[in-house]
Write a protein that holds these residues in place. Structure first.
Motif, PDB file in Angstrom:
ATOM      1  N   ALA A   1       0.794  -1.229   0.000  1.00 34.77           N
ATOM      2  CA  ALA A   1       0.000   0.000   0.000  1.00 34.77           C
ATOM      3  C   ALA A   1       0.834   1.292   0.000  1.00 34.77           C
ATOM      4  O   ALA A   1       0.431   2.275  -0.635  1.00 34.77           O
ATOM      5  CB  ALA A   1      -0.973  -0.003   1.176  1.00 34.77           C
ATOM      6  N   PRO A   2       1.993   1.356   0.686  1.00 40.20           N
ATOM      7  CA  PRO A   2       2.775   2.595   0.615  1.00 40.20           C
ATOM      8  C   PRO A   2       3.161   2.991  -0.808  1.00 40.20           C
ATOM      9  O   PRO A   2       3.306   4.173  -1.109  1.00 40.20           O
ATOM     10  CB  PRO A   2       4.014   2.275   1.462  1.00 40.20           C
ATOM     11  CG  PRO A   2       3.548   1.246   2.436  1.00 40.20           C
ATOM     12  CD  PRO A   2       2.576   0.409   1.667  1.00 40.20           C
TER      13      PRO A   2
ATOM     14  N   PHE B   1       1.265   2.799  -3.368  1.00 42.82           N
ATOM     15  CA  PHE B   1       0.134   3.557  -3.900  1.00 42.82           C
ATOM     16  C   PHE B   1       0.253   5.023  -3.505  1.00 42.82           C
ATOM     17  O   PHE B   1      -0.059   5.921  -4.285  1.00 42.82           O
ATOM     18  CB  PHE B   1      -1.185   2.988  -3.362  1.00 42.82           C
ATOM     19  CG  PHE B   1      -1.612   1.695  -4.001  1.00 42.82           C
ATOM     20  CD1 PHE B   1      -0.808   1.031  -4.915  1.00 42.82           C
ATOM     21  CD2 PHE B   1      -2.832   1.118  -3.678  1.00 42.82           C
ATOM     22  CE1 PHE B   1      -1.200  -0.156  -5.511  1.00 42.82           C
ATOM     23  CE2 PHE B   1      -3.253  -0.068  -4.262  1.00 42.82           C
ATOM     24  CZ  PHE B   1      -2.431  -0.710  -5.178  1.00 42.82           C
ATOM     25  N   GLY B   2       0.694   5.268  -2.265  1.00 40.16           N
ATOM     26  CA  GLY B   2       0.866   6.642  -1.814  1.00 40.16           C
ATOM     27  C   GLY B   2       2.025   7.338  -2.488  1.00 40.16           C
ATOM     28  O   GLY B   2       1.951   8.519  -2.829  1.00 40.16           O
TER      29      GLY B   2
ATOM     30  N   GLN C   1      -5.113   2.412   4.437  1.00 38.77           N
ATOM     31  CA  GLN C   1      -5.028   3.789   3.956  1.00 38.77           C
ATOM     32  C   GLN C   1      -3.931   4.559   4.694  1.00 38.77           C
ATOM     33  O   GLN C   1      -3.323   5.473   4.132  1.00 38.77           O
ATOM     34  CB  GLN C   1      -6.374   4.475   4.102  1.00 38.77           C
ATOM     35  CG  GLN C   1      -7.403   3.962   3.101  1.00 38.77           C
ATOM     36  CD  GLN C   1      -8.767   4.609   3.269  1.00 38.77           C
ATOM     37  OE1 GLN C   1      -9.179   4.941   4.381  1.00 38.77           O
ATOM     38  NE2 GLN C   1      -9.472   4.793   2.172  1.00 38.77           N
TER      39      GLN C   1
ATOM     40  N   GLU D   1      -0.891   3.869   2.773  1.00 40.47           N
ATOM     41  CA  GLU D   1      -0.833   4.747   1.596  1.00 40.47           C
ATOM     42  C   GLU D   1      -0.339   6.129   1.995  1.00 40.47           C
ATOM     43  O   GLU D   1       0.491   6.737   1.315  1.00 40.47           O
ATOM     44  CB  GLU D   1      -2.205   4.850   0.945  1.00 40.47           C
ATOM     45  CG  GLU D   1      -2.661   3.616   0.201  1.00 40.47           C
ATOM     46  CD  GLU D   1      -3.907   3.886  -0.626  1.00 40.47           C
ATOM     47  OE1 GLU D   1      -4.019   4.991  -1.185  1.00 40.47           O
ATOM     48  OE2 GLU D   1      -4.767   2.990  -0.718  1.00 40.47           O
ATOM     49  N   CYS D   2      -0.880   6.644   3.098  1.00 43.32           N
ATOM     50  CA  CYS D   2      -0.473   7.959   3.595  1.00 43.32           C
ATOM     51  C   CYS D   2       1.014   7.978   3.921  1.00 43.32           C
ATOM     52  O   CYS D   2       1.716   8.955   3.637  1.00 43.32           O
ATOM     53  CB  CYS D   2      -1.308   8.307   4.827  1.00 43.32           C
ATOM     54  SG  CYS D   2      -1.023   9.948   5.514  1.00 43.32           S
TER      55      CYS D   2
ATOM     56  N   ARG E   1      -3.116  14.568  -0.893  1.00 41.36           N
ATOM     57  CA  ARG E   1      -3.465  13.185  -0.589  1.00 41.36           C
ATOM     58  C   ARG E   1      -3.500  12.971   0.920  1.00 41.36           C
ATOM     59  O   ARG E   1      -4.397  12.297   1.457  1.00 41.36           O
ATOM     60  CB  ARG E   1      -2.475  12.229  -1.262  1.00 41.36           C
ATOM     61  CG  ARG E   1      -2.637  10.745  -0.935  1.00 41.36           C
ATOM     62  CD  ARG E   1      -4.016  10.179  -1.237  1.00 41.36           C
ATOM     63  NE  ARG E   1      -4.436  10.336  -2.601  1.00 41.36           N
ATOM     64  CZ  ARG E   1      -4.212   9.454  -3.579  1.00 41.36           C
ATOM     65  NH1 ARG E   1      -3.558   8.332  -3.321  1.00 41.36           N
ATOM     66  NH2 ARG E   1      -4.665   9.672  -4.802  1.00 41.36           N
TER      67      ARG E   1
END
Length: 366
Positions: free
Chosen positions: A75-76, A78-79, A235, A238-239, A344
């Motif tokens: 997921a990171p 994606f960020g 999430q 991602e952040c 974001r």
């Protein structure tokens, strides 16, 4: 406890990183956001080919049986690339509701979702970041053999482009929350599409005497809490990726931008700001790692999730503001990626209760 990634997680991260480096550079991403397309169907298909869309589902549901740690592993990225595809909304939230249901209709949609054939929206938010399920006011009323939905949902990611929506509504007879499937094009639905500040396709959706396509779960309070916690963790990852990108970009800029014959990173005030950014990132990484480990073992509490959400929003804002300050006026422009990473982070903080709310909740849950 070993917090390092497993060999399988490293391989997954490498595959996702190669895909995004090849297909999702900043200029390509900006062209996509400026277009009429809600997201890249090609990238979404590649996510499915990598197994990302089937990863969270159990093997008995046709998925890969992945853990929360598996999702946090990639997921990171994606960020770091500011991905606008609705992975969390479609796979973790809407998909989580389908998995909790277990009905034949739910299993059919899980198959479509896992294969990349379909995307789903999750209609939950009703106001300025619906922080807790208790704030849900949309009603579901039994009419004959079906259920009729009335109310408004805001900030529905992919709400105007998804093949179906999972709607969270409160039953008028029992007061309990339920999950209801509504296919796109159902009579009584009005959508107002828009792009969020961070470039994702979203919509405000009004339900006026809408007949639900299927009832997924009539007593969904516990399932919803678990799904929201899982989504917050992913999430947050991602952040964290957006924070890492800002840290890297700002450090490089500070060592190349010169004033008075030397890099601005050599000036004490800038050096201290960069150090504060690094400390904030390390705190965020540690909090995410700890919470993921708890969740992976099934021992996380509501307080742990509140700590994570509060810390990530607060620390992310600090890093974003410091990055813009270091870059000066150019840091606010659309031409530079800095402002987009900050947007974001702000969007993450605003959803599902902002950092101020969750830090207050930490005290309430102590």
């Amino acid at each position: 406890m070993d917090f390092s990634y497993s060999q399988e997680q490293d391989m997954l991260r490498t595959s996702v990183a190669k895909l995004l480096e090849r297909s999702y550079d900043f200029d390509t991403r900006q062209a996509l956001v400026a277009s009429d397309a809600p997201w890249s169907s090609e990238v979404w298909t590649q996510f499915a080919e990598l197994g990302l869309t089937m990863l969270p589902f159990g093997e008995e549901q046709g998925g890969l049986g992945g853990s929360i740690a598996d999702c946090v592993a990639f997921a990171p990225l994606f960020g770091e690339h500011l991905v606008v595809e609705p992975y969390a909304a479609s796979t973790l939230l809407a998909g989580g509701a389908l998995a909790a249901s277990g009905t034949s209709v739910a299993l059919e949609w899980i198959e479509k979702l896992a294969s990349g054939e379909a995307t789903l929206a999750f209609a939950y938010e009703e106001g300025s970041g619906t922080a807790t399920p208790e704030q849900t006011t949309m009603t579901a009323e039994s009419v004959g053999d079906g259920v009729t939905l009335n109310g408004e949902k805001r900030l529905v990611i992919a709400g105007d482009a998804a093949d179906a929506m999972v709607v969270v509504a409160r039953r008028s007879d029992t007061g309990k929350l339920g999950f209801y499937l509504v296919e796109a094009g159902t009579n009584g639905i009005t959508t107002r599409p828009y792009k969020t500040i961070d470039g994702r396709a979203a919509a405000t959706v009004v339900f006026n005497q809408v007949s639900a396509t299927a009832v997924l779960l009539e007593d969904a309070d516990d399932a919803l809490e678990a799904m929201l916690a899982k989504a917050i963790i992913v999430q947050s990852a991602e952040c964290l990726g957006a924070m890492k990108a800002l840290l890297t970009i700002t450090g490089e800029y500070a060592m190349t931008r010169k004033q008075f014959g030397q890099p601005i990173g050599m000036f004490q005030v800038v050096a201290h700001r960069l150090a504060d950014m690094k400390i904030a990132y390390t705190k965020a990484l540690s909090t995410l790692t700890y919470t993921t480990a708890l969740a992976n073992s099934g021992s996380e509490t509501a307080r742990d999730i509140a700590v994570l959400k509060g810390q990530m929003g607060k620390l992310g804002r600090e890093i974003g503001e410091a990055a813009i300050q270091t870059h000066g006026g150019v840091g606010m422009t659309d031409e530079l990626s800095v402002s987009h990473f900050h947007k974001r982070i702000l969007a993450f903080d605003a959803s599902l209760g902002d950092h101020a709310y969750h830090l207050r909740r930490v005290g309430q849950l102590a």
